[in-house]
Write a protein that holds these residues in place. Structure first.
Motif, PDB file in Angstrom:
ATOM      1  N   ALA A  62       0.848  -1.205   0.000  1.00 16.17           N
ATOM      2  CA  ALA A  62       0.000   0.000   0.000  1.00 16.17           C
ATOM      3  C   ALA A  62       0.880   1.250   0.000  1.00 16.17           C
ATOM      4  CB  ALA A  62      -0.927  -0.008   1.212  1.00 16.17           C
ATOM      5  N   PRO A  63       1.564   1.507  -1.117  1.00 10.40           N
ATOM      6  CA  PRO A  63       2.520   2.620  -1.162  1.00 10.40           C
ATOM      7  C   PRO A  63       1.895   4.002  -0.993  1.00 10.40           C
ATOM      8  CG  PRO A  63       2.196   1.699  -3.349  1.00 10.40           C
ATOM      9  CD  PRO A  63       1.471   0.802  -2.383  1.00 10.40           C
ATOM     10  N   GLU A  64       0.594   4.105  -1.181  1.00  4.90           N
ATOM     11  CA  GLU A  64      -0.082   5.396  -1.081  1.00  4.90           C
ATOM     12  C   GLU A  64      -0.442   5.773   0.361  1.00  4.90           C
ATOM     13  OE1 GLU A  64      -3.142   2.334  -0.809  1.00  4.90           O
ATOM     14  OE2 GLU A  64      -1.399   2.522  -2.110  1.00  4.90           O
ATOM     15  N   ARG A  65      -0.219   4.877   1.305  1.00  4.69           N
ATOM     16  CA  ARG A  65      -0.594   5.143   2.694  1.00  4.69           C
ATOM     17  C   ARG A  65       0.517   5.886   3.421  1.00  4.69           C
ATOM     18  NH1 ARG A  65      -3.063   0.176   5.738  1.00  4.69           N
ATOM     19  NH2 ARG A  65      -2.549   1.629   7.410  1.00  4.69           N
ATOM     20  N   ALA A  66       0.268   7.150   3.690  1.00  4.22           N
ATOM     21  CA  ALA A  66       1.254   7.991   4.374  1.00  4.22           C
ATOM     22  C   ALA A  66       1.576   7.458   5.771  1.00  4.22           C
ATOM     23  CB  ALA A  66       0.753   9.427   4.454  1.00  4.22           C
ATOM     24  N   ASP A  67       0.578   6.900   6.460  1.00  5.42           N
ATOM     25  CA  ASP A  67       0.806   6.416   7.820  1.00  5.42           C
ATOM     26  C   ASP A  67       1.852   5.306   7.868  1.00  5.42           C
ATOM     27  OD1 ASP A  67      -1.179   4.729   6.533  1.00  5.42           O
ATOM     28  OD2 ASP A  67      -1.601   3.856   8.501  1.00  5.42           O
ATOM     29  N   LEU A  68       1.950   4.517   6.826  1.00  2.00           N
ATOM     30  CA  LEU A  68       2.967   3.465   6.789  1.00  2.00           C
ATOM     31  C   LEU A  68       4.366   4.066   6.656  1.00  2.00           C
ATOM     32  CD1 LEU A  68       1.186   0.857   4.492  1.00  2.00           C
ATOM     33  CD2 LEU A  68       1.311   0.888   7.002  1.00  2.00           C
ATOM     34  N   HIS A  69       4.478   5.139   5.900  1.00  2.51           N
ATOM     35  CA  HIS A  69       5.774   5.817   5.759  1.00  2.51           C
ATOM     36  C   HIS A  69       6.171   6.483   7.075  1.00  2.51           C
ATOM     37  CE1 HIS A  69       6.149   5.197   1.407  1.00  2.51           C
ATOM     38  NE2 HIS A  69       4.832   5.328   1.387  1.00  2.51           N
ATOM     39  N   VAL A  70       5.192   7.000   7.797  1.00  6.84           N
ATOM     40  CA  VAL A  70       5.470   7.591   9.118  1.00  6.84           C
ATOM     41  C   VAL A  70       5.920   6.495  10.084  1.00  6.84           C
ATOM     42  CG1 VAL A  70       4.445   8.766  11.100  1.00  6.84           C
ATOM     43  CG2 VAL A  70       3.946   9.565   8.787  1.00  6.84           C
ATOM     44  N   ALA A  71       5.248   5.347  10.047  1.00  5.36           N
ATOM     45  CA  ALA A  71       5.656   4.229  10.899  1.00  5.36           C
ATOM     46  C   ALA A  71       7.079   3.789  10.564  1.00  5.36           C
ATOM     47  CB  ALA A  71       4.683   3.063  10.742  1.00  5.36           C
ATOM     48  N   ARG A  72       7.405   3.766   9.281  1.00  4.67           N
ATOM     49  CA  ARG A  72       8.768   3.412   8.863  1.00  4.67           C
ATOM     50  C   ARG A  72       9.768   4.427   9.403  1.00  4.67           C
ATOM     51  NH1 ARG A  72      12.734   3.760   4.873  1.00  4.67           N
ATOM     52  NH2 ARG A  72      13.599   1.704   4.341  1.00  4.67           N
ATOM     53  N   ALA A  73       9.411   5.702   9.343  1.00  8.63           N
ATOM     54  CA  ALA A  73      10.291   6.741   9.877  1.00  8.63           C
ATOM     55  C   ALA A  73      10.554   6.518  11.365  1.00  8.63           C
ATOM     56  CB  ALA A  73       9.687   8.124   9.644  1.00  8.63           C
ATOM     57  N   GLY A  74       9.517   6.157  12.099  1.00  4.39           N
ATOM     58  CA  GLY A  74       9.687   5.878  13.527  1.00  4.39           C
ATOM     59  C   GLY A  74      10.637   4.727  13.777  1.00  4.39           C
ATOM     60  N   LEU A  75      10.517   3.680  12.987  1.00  4.15           N
ATOM     61  CA  LEU A  75      11.434   2.549  13.119  1.00  4.15           C
ATOM     62  C   LEU A  75      12.866   2.963  12.793  1.00  4.15           C
ATOM     63  CD1 LEU A  75       9.296  -0.274  11.476  1.00  4.15           C
ATOM     64  CD2 LEU A  75       9.849  -0.029  13.895  1.00  4.15           C
ATOM     65  N   ALA A  79      16.307   2.976  14.982  1.00  2.00           N
ATOM     66  CA  ALA A  79      17.507   2.293  14.497  1.00  2.00           C
ATOM     67  C   ALA A  79      18.669   3.269  14.296  1.00  2.00           C
ATOM     68  CB  ALA A  79      17.201   1.561  13.193  1.00  2.00           C
ATOM     69  N   ARG A  80      18.473   4.504  14.698  1.00  2.00           N
ATOM     70  CA  ARG A  80      19.494   5.565  14.579  1.00  2.00           C
ATOM     71  C   ARG A  80      19.924   5.785  13.128  1.00  2.00           C
ATOM     72  NH1 ARG A  80      21.347   3.276  19.750  1.00  2.00           N
ATOM     73  NH2 ARG A  80      20.839   4.816  21.341  1.00  2.00           N
ATOM     74  N   LYS A  81      18.913   5.913  12.278  1.00  2.00           N
ATOM     75  CA  LYS A  81      19.146   6.205  10.861  1.00  2.00           C
ATOM     76  C   LYS A  81      18.358   7.461  10.505  1.00  2.00           C
ATOM     77  CE  LYS A  81      19.892   1.379   9.670  1.00  2.00           C
ATOM     78  NZ  LYS A  81      19.500   0.271   8.808  1.00  2.00           N
ATOM     79  N   PRO A  82      18.812   8.607  11.010  1.00  2.00           N
ATOM     80  CA  PRO A  82      18.026   9.837  10.856  1.00  2.00           C
ATOM     81  C   PRO A  82      17.839  10.290   9.410  1.00  2.00           C
ATOM     82  CG  PRO A  82      20.192  10.343  11.772  1.00  2.00           C
ATOM     83  CD  PRO A  82      20.054   8.848  11.743  1.00  2.00           C
ATOM     84  N   GLU A  83      18.822  10.081   8.565  1.00  2.00           N
ATOM     85  CA  GLU A  83      18.679  10.520   7.176  1.00  2.00           C
ATOM     86  C   GLU A  83      17.594   9.721   6.464  1.00  2.00           C
ATOM     87  OE1 GLU A  83      21.784   9.486   8.361  1.00  2.00           O
ATOM     88  OE2 GLU A  83      22.525  11.486   8.832  1.00  2.00           O
ATOM     89  N   GLU A  84      17.586   8.412   6.695  1.00  2.00           N
ATOM     90  CA  GLU A  84      16.555   7.572   6.092  1.00  2.00           C
ATOM     91  C   GLU A  84      15.180   7.901   6.674  1.00  2.00           C
ATOM     92  OE1 GLU A  84      17.461   3.338   5.623  1.00  2.00           O
ATOM     93  OE2 GLU A  84      19.556   3.856   6.034  1.00  2.00           O
ATOM     94  N   ALA A  85      15.137   8.204   7.967  1.00  2.00           N
ATOM     95  CA  ALA A  85      13.874   8.583   8.607  1.00  2.00           C
ATOM     96  C   ALA A  85      13.336   9.868   7.997  1.00  2.00           C
ATOM     97  CB  ALA A  85      14.072   8.749  10.113  1.00  2.00           C
ATOM     98  N   GLN A  86      14.217  10.815   7.770  1.00  2.00           N
ATOM     99  CA  GLN A  86      13.806  12.088   7.157  1.00  2.00           C
ATOM    100  C   GLN A  86      13.246  11.844   5.757  1.00  2.00           C
ATOM    101  OE1 GLN A  86      16.959  15.012   6.807  1.00  2.00           O
ATOM    102  NE2 GLN A  86      15.496  16.637   7.241  1.00  2.00           N
ATOM    103  N   SER A  87      13.848  10.942   5.025  1.00  2.00           N
ATOM    104  CA  SER A  87      13.363  10.611   3.684  1.00  2.00           C
ATOM    105  C   SER A  87      11.975   9.961   3.760  1.00  2.00           C
ATOM    106  CB  SER A  87      14.350   9.667   3.000  1.00  2.00           C
ATOM    107  OG  SER A  87      13.877   9.260   1.758  1.00  2.00           O
ATOM    108  N   ALA A  88      11.770   9.080   4.722  1.00  2.00           N
ATOM    109  CA  ALA A  88      10.464   8.442   4.888  1.00  2.00           C
ATOM    110  C   ALA A  88       9.397   9.468   5.245  1.00  2.00           C
ATOM    111  CB  ALA A  88      10.533   7.353   5.952  1.00  2.00           C
ATOM    112  N   LEU A  89       9.751  10.443   6.099  1.00  2.00           N
ATOM    113  CA  LEU A  89       8.804  11.499   6.448  1.00  2.00           C
ATOM    114  C   LEU A  89       8.491  12.384   5.249  1.00  2.00           C
ATOM    115  CD1 LEU A  89       9.999  12.540  10.017  1.00  2.00           C
ATOM    116  CD2 LEU A  89       7.888  11.321   9.385  1.00  2.00           C
ATOM    117  N   ALA A  90       9.484  12.649   4.432  1.00  2.00           N
ATOM    118  CA  ALA A  90       9.251  13.448   3.222  1.00  2.00           C
ATOM    119  C   ALA A  90       8.302  12.697   2.290  1.00  2.00           C
ATOM    120  CB  ALA A  90      10.574  13.746   2.521  1.00  2.00           C
TER     121      ALA A  90
END
Length: 97
Positions: A62-75, A79-90
């Motif tokens: 479900a690539p269109e679900r923003a909430d899943l990308h936010v959940a990924r950012a939280g993970l 995992a101390r991967k802030p750059e990847e988290a920022q990309s997921a939030l974007a």
């Protein structure tokens, strides 16, 4: 359908949550929400890489679900991967500004 998993997570019954989430994913492999709850249970069990794999599968489903990308950012933050988290939030922001 998700109540058993959510209830177990709230009670910190991680093994029970994992069992329920894995059973749901096995029964409904194309269910993005089931993958999301499996990721939550895996994270609570300290399995951060498996949790990321599960949320990534949810996003594939479900690539269109923003909430899943936010959940990924939280993970990723966990995992101390802030750059990847920022990309997921974007990505989430682009889907649901």
């Amino acid at each position: 359908m998700y109540d058993k998993i959510i209830d177990a997570l709230r009670r910190n019954a991680v093994a029970e949550a994992l069992e329920a989430a894995r059973a749901l994913v096995a029964a409904q492999p194309s269910n993005a929400e089931a993958q999301r709850w499996l990721a939550a249970a895996l994270q609570q069990n300290g399995e951060s890489q498996a949790a990321l794999a599960s949320i990534d599968e949810a996003i594939v489903l479900a690539p269109e679900r923003a909430d899943l990308h936010v959940a990924r950012a939280g993970l990723l933050v966990g995992a101390r991967k802030p750059e990847e988290a920022q990309s997921a939030l974007a990505q989430a922001s682009g889907l649901d500004p």
